[in-house]
Design a protein around this motif. Sequence first.
Motif, short mmCIF file in Angstrom:
data_model
loop_
_atom_site.label_atom_id
_atom_site.label_comp_id
_atom_site.label_asym_id
_atom_site.label_seq_id
_atom_site.Cartn_x
_atom_site.Cartn_y
_atom_site.Cartn_z
N LEU A 181 95.29 100.26 74.47
CA LEU A 181 96.30 99.44 75.13
C LEU A 181 95.67 98.09 75.46
O LEU A 181 94.71 97.99 76.22
CB LEU A 181 96.76 100.13 76.43
N LEU A 182 96.20 97.06 74.84
CA LEU A 182 95.66 95.72 75.00
C LEU A 182 96.58 94.91 75.91
O LEU A 182 97.78 94.85 75.67
CB LEU A 182 95.54 95.06 73.63
N ILE A 183 96.00 94.35 76.96
CA ILE A 183 96.82 93.54 77.89
C ILE A 183 96.45 92.08 77.70
O ILE A 183 95.27 91.72 77.79
CB ILE A 183 96.56 93.95 79.35
N LEU A 184 97.43 91.26 77.40
CA LEU A 184 97.17 89.83 77.21
C LEU A 184 97.90 89.04 78.30
O LEU A 184 99.11 89.12 78.40
CB LEU A 184 97.64 89.38 75.84
N ASP A 185 97.13 88.32 79.08
CA ASP A 185 97.72 87.52 80.17
C ASP A 185 97.88 86.09 79.66
O ASP A 185 96.89 85.40 79.44
CB ASP A 185 96.79 87.59 81.39
N GLU A 186 99.10 85.67 79.49
CA GLU A 186 99.40 84.31 79.01
C GLU A 186 98.55 83.94 77.79
O GLU A 186 97.81 82.96 77.83
CB GLU A 186 99.12 83.30 80.13
N PRO A 187 98.64 84.70 76.72
CA PRO A 187 97.72 84.47 75.61
C PRO A 187 97.92 83.11 74.93
O PRO A 187 96.99 82.59 74.34
CB PRO A 187 98.02 85.61 74.65
N THR A 188 99.12 82.56 74.99
CA THR A 188 99.35 81.34 74.22
C THR A 188 99.47 80.10 75.10
O THR A 188 99.79 79.03 74.61
CB THR A 188 100.64 81.46 73.38
N SER A 189 99.18 80.24 76.39
CA SER A 189 99.47 79.10 77.27
C SER A 189 98.60 77.89 76.93
O SER A 189 98.98 76.77 77.18
CB SER A 189 99.27 79.49 78.74
N ALA A 190 97.40 78.13 76.37
CA ALA A 190 96.53 77.00 76.06
C ALA A 190 96.59 76.64 74.57
O ALA A 190 95.84 75.79 74.11
CB ALA A 190 95.10 77.31 76.46
N LEU A 191 97.45 77.31 73.82
CA LEU A 191 97.45 77.10 72.37
C LEU A 191 98.58 76.18 71.93
O LEU A 191 99.61 76.10 72.58
CB LEU A 191 97.63 78.45 71.65
N ASN A 192 98.35 75.50 70.82
CA ASN A 192 99.44 74.70 70.28
C ASN A 192 100.37 75.59 69.46
O ASN A 192 100.13 76.79 69.30
CB ASN A 192 98.90 73.53 69.46
N GLU A 193 101.43 74.99 68.94
CA GLU A 193 102.48 75.74 68.29
C GLU A 193 101.95 76.62 67.13
O GLU A 193 102.20 77.82 67.08
CB GLU A 193 103.53 74.74 67.78
N ARG A 234 100.17 95.78 66.09
CA ARG A 234 101.23 96.73 66.40
C ARG A 234 101.43 97.68 65.24
O ARG A 234 101.54 98.89 65.42
CB ARG A 234 102.53 95.98 66.70
N SER A 235 101.41 97.14 64.02
CA SER A 235 101.64 98.02 62.86
C SER A 235 100.46 98.96 62.66
O SER A 235 100.58 99.99 62.02
CB SER A 235 101.87 97.17 61.60
N LYS A 236 99.30 98.63 63.24
CA LYS A 236 98.15 99.54 63.16
C LYS A 236 98.10 100.48 64.36
O LYS A 236 97.13 101.19 64.58
CB LYS A 236 96.85 98.75 63.09
N GLY A 237 99.13 100.42 65.20
CA GLY A 237 99.23 101.40 66.27
C GLY A 237 98.64 100.97 67.61
O GLY A 237 98.57 101.77 68.54
N VAL A 238 98.21 99.72 67.74
CA VAL A 238 97.70 99.26 69.04
C VAL A 238 98.89 98.83 69.90
O VAL A 238 99.75 98.08 69.46
CB VAL A 238 96.73 98.07 68.87
N THR A 239 98.92 99.35 71.10
CA THR A 239 99.98 98.97 72.03
C THR A 239 99.55 97.72 72.78
O THR A 239 98.39 97.61 73.17
CB THR A 239 100.22 100.10 73.04
N CYS A 240 100.46 96.80 72.95
CA CYS A 240 100.13 95.58 73.67
C CYS A 240 101.06 95.39 74.86
O CYS A 240 102.27 95.63 74.76
CB CYS A 240 100.27 94.34 72.79
N ILE A 241 100.47 94.95 75.97
CA ILE A 241 101.29 94.44 77.08
C ILE A 241 101.00 92.95 77.16
O ILE A 241 99.85 92.54 77.09
CB ILE A 241 100.91 95.12 78.41
N MET A 242 102.05 92.17 77.26
CA MET A 242 101.86 90.73 77.21
C MET A 242 102.59 90.08 78.39
O MET A 242 103.76 90.35 78.63
CB MET A 242 102.44 90.26 75.87
#
Lengths: 427, 539
Positions: B176-188, B202-210
Amino acid sequence: MTAIKKIFGGDTRQLGMIFALIALIVFFQIKTGLTLDPNNVNNIIQGNAYILVLAIGMVLVIIAGHIDLSVGSIAAFVGIVVAMGIRDWGIPWWLGILLGLVIGGLVGAWQGFWVSYLGIPAFIVTLAGMLIFRGANQWVGKSLTVPVPEAFQVIGAGSLPEVGPNTGYNNLTILLGILGCAAIVFGAIRSRARLVKINAEVEEAWVMWTRLALICLVIMGTMLLIASGRKGFPVSGLILVALVLIYGFISSKTVLGRHIYAVGGNRHAAELSGVKSKKINFFVMCNMAVLSALAGMMFVARSTASGPFDGVGWELDAIAAVFIGGAAVTGGVGTVIGSIVGGLVMAVLNNGLQILGVGADATSVIKGLVLLAAVLFDVYNKSQGKPSITGLLMRNRKGSDSAAPAATNNPAADATSSLSETTRTEG
Amino acid sequence: MAASEQMGRTVPAGQVILEMRNITKEFPGVKALSNVNMLVRRGEIHAICGENGAGKSTLMKVLSGVWPVGSYDGEILFEGHPVTFQNINDSEKAGIVIIHQELALIPELSIAENIFLGNEQRKRGVIDWVLTQQRATELLARVGLSEDPNTKIKDIGVGKQQLVEIAKALSKDVKLLILDEPTSALNESDSQHLLSIMDGLRSKGVTCIMISHKLNEIEQISDSITIIRDGKSVETLDVREDGVDENRIIRGMVGRDLESRFPDHTPQIGDVLFEIKNWNVQHATRTDRLVAKNSAFTVRRGEIVGFAGLMGAGRTELMRSIFGRSYGTFLGGTLTLNGKERQLKSVSDAIDAGIAYVTEDRKTLGLNLLDDIKTTTVAAKLKRITHNLVVSETEEFRFAEEYRKEMRTKTPSVEEGVAKLSGGNQQKVVLAKWLFTEPELLILDEPTRGIDVGAKYEIYGIIQRLADQGKGVIVVSSELPELLGLSDRIYTICEGAITGCLTKEEADQESLMRLMTKTSGAGGVALDEEPAHDPGLSA
């Protein structure tokens, strides 16, 4: 309990140190019976005034996010130059003092330039300064001891003279106490009136009056105590009080003071708010050296001569006082008055242990542990988002008589026990 | 138990990877979470939405063991078993890895060293560098990076750094991978790449919380959304079944419909207030680069002027060079304010001239987090309340109160520490600090970064009011919809050069993007070559 908190204001950290100081005094008074002897009080003030003067400069340096290791060496260097100037060139004592302050300023400008304009960390610059000015002291003085005349000794060993009718007390000392109390009461009433005028929240009147009464009690008590002794209030103590007032004012009420805190708190944000951080850094380093010069001269005056090993280890005493007084290693936090209280804690501890006949070895160990304990509390409480040291002290005493917290045992031991209790409840 | 049911949503027990039940977490005086429920299905991307301060991060800290068991009430079931994490190590052992908003990579170490930091590949107590290399390369491939694992972190862009963080998580056999604001510092484009990597995981079965504030991304990638409001879980939406769109999410977050994301506004544009011409500025550390090339632009009174550009285009650098030359080396150019040519050589010159600059980086450049609100409010122009050397504390209090009311800053009092405020309220304090300097030209760099929807709307209102008072306002933003909604005119910047100027009517996302990528030289925009640790901007 809340009443006590109200009276002493929100700064529980400082309150904790004040309690620790009172506890120490009471402890040593009971143990030795000599701590509150008028001569001993005079002794504590005279024997520590120069360290406290250093602590005033040091707290500004530390608030701005630096450190100064060179203060002892600068003090020694200035001391020897002034002593030789008076003896060999025949300049009057007052010109000697002026000369000392100017040399301090020049030394400070040198160090300030390296720190602020060349960007070398103050730790390095002042480490170098420590070596340079220690060497300069011994070079100039040829490692000899140079005496200073009696007129010069007043700033270190002098006291207020006896004037007026014979009351059994030193009249000037008592007058000083009365004037001090009057000024504090007047100031408090005026600032309250201004707060009321703009509809700001003000504390209840009884809180203010109780606090004022307590402060005046402490001041008058100290003054009466000293005045009853053989000598009046020491001149070095007067210099110290004046400096505390001046620097307390600068640090809390002026733009310069605000900017020192701003630079120490977040230099980048300060610069983007128009603060000229280089000038601020230059000022604090330069100011420290001037105060070091003053401290050096006060010490020379008290010990009647300047020697090659004056000022060894002073920087550490001053830094310890500042950190015990609640300053943060990372800068941006600290107060002049807190540092004075921190310095007094160390001074009383030193003095008491000395009277008890504890050796210098054990004294050093105890002082080290007290420093660690004081700073540990600060760090620990901040990380837990909990009230500070006093909060813990008070919680420990819940249900018991709260009038004299920590009165019966050593605050260091007290500190450890309350910490371990907290750790247990956390775990 | 055959199935888990929460808030009207039923999931067969076998499909549930995580269930949080009735989580309540109290801080002294504040109930950060009260009876929060959450149900995460195996192999899905589950978004958590909520305004700042709603309790999203606290919830994730409870889940990952930052707040140990016993410091909260409630129950966590992971893979069907109750778990009691004492610390982060426990949760990582169970396969829950959290990637924080502020990346935890060490700039001076290589990619491989960072991936295996704390989990070094050892043989008999000695680090096996061959194995380290080999495994790092494999992991990098899984996140679509072809970088040499010996490259130092400081030499790759922030987008790639984010991917290295994910590779690091994968090295720990994450379930289970938790990503806190993963794109806030990234450009488009980096954001899109990251989202596609998440899709692959996701298609490899890893669950993500974002956790994210970017609702369009949530709508695009997530399978379900749990909405948290004021420390309570409000609802869980199934993105596809419920036909969720951005407006639906916003409604859940703020508890009402936001009819418009921008307040209505009719601009009243006056004379030219501010102008620069032939403005040239050199990069702070690299002498061969210009961050402003012959730049020229104007701002009129009452006008809101937007600045669009990709990350590293030089927007912030340009603004800071205007603001008292506080960035880079000034090479030349004229600056005209109110019809008079001015030389503003320091920040205090700029402030005195009537320019205010609200930085993009609130916490490290905008605020002294040790200060309280009132001290912050007056910090940039102390002389306004200084008489005979004394800073008047009564006036300080009065002004702080005045601005608190005007900004509607939510705080118990102006004596509260700014560190305790939410992002939106912090931003209001920063705005107050700059309004206190009585500026004529306000430069707002990413004024709504990290701020929730409701607070954004308020900030937009404030910006429009300032323009209506006859001030000139510059808004730099990475969010094109924000620029389009707010600005009367938009300049685009690419590689330090101003590449275009569009009026509100002419501009749309496409036309802006075209101008933002219009390079003067040959070749495309080398986005990823821009190192994230730019010493010039942080020093």
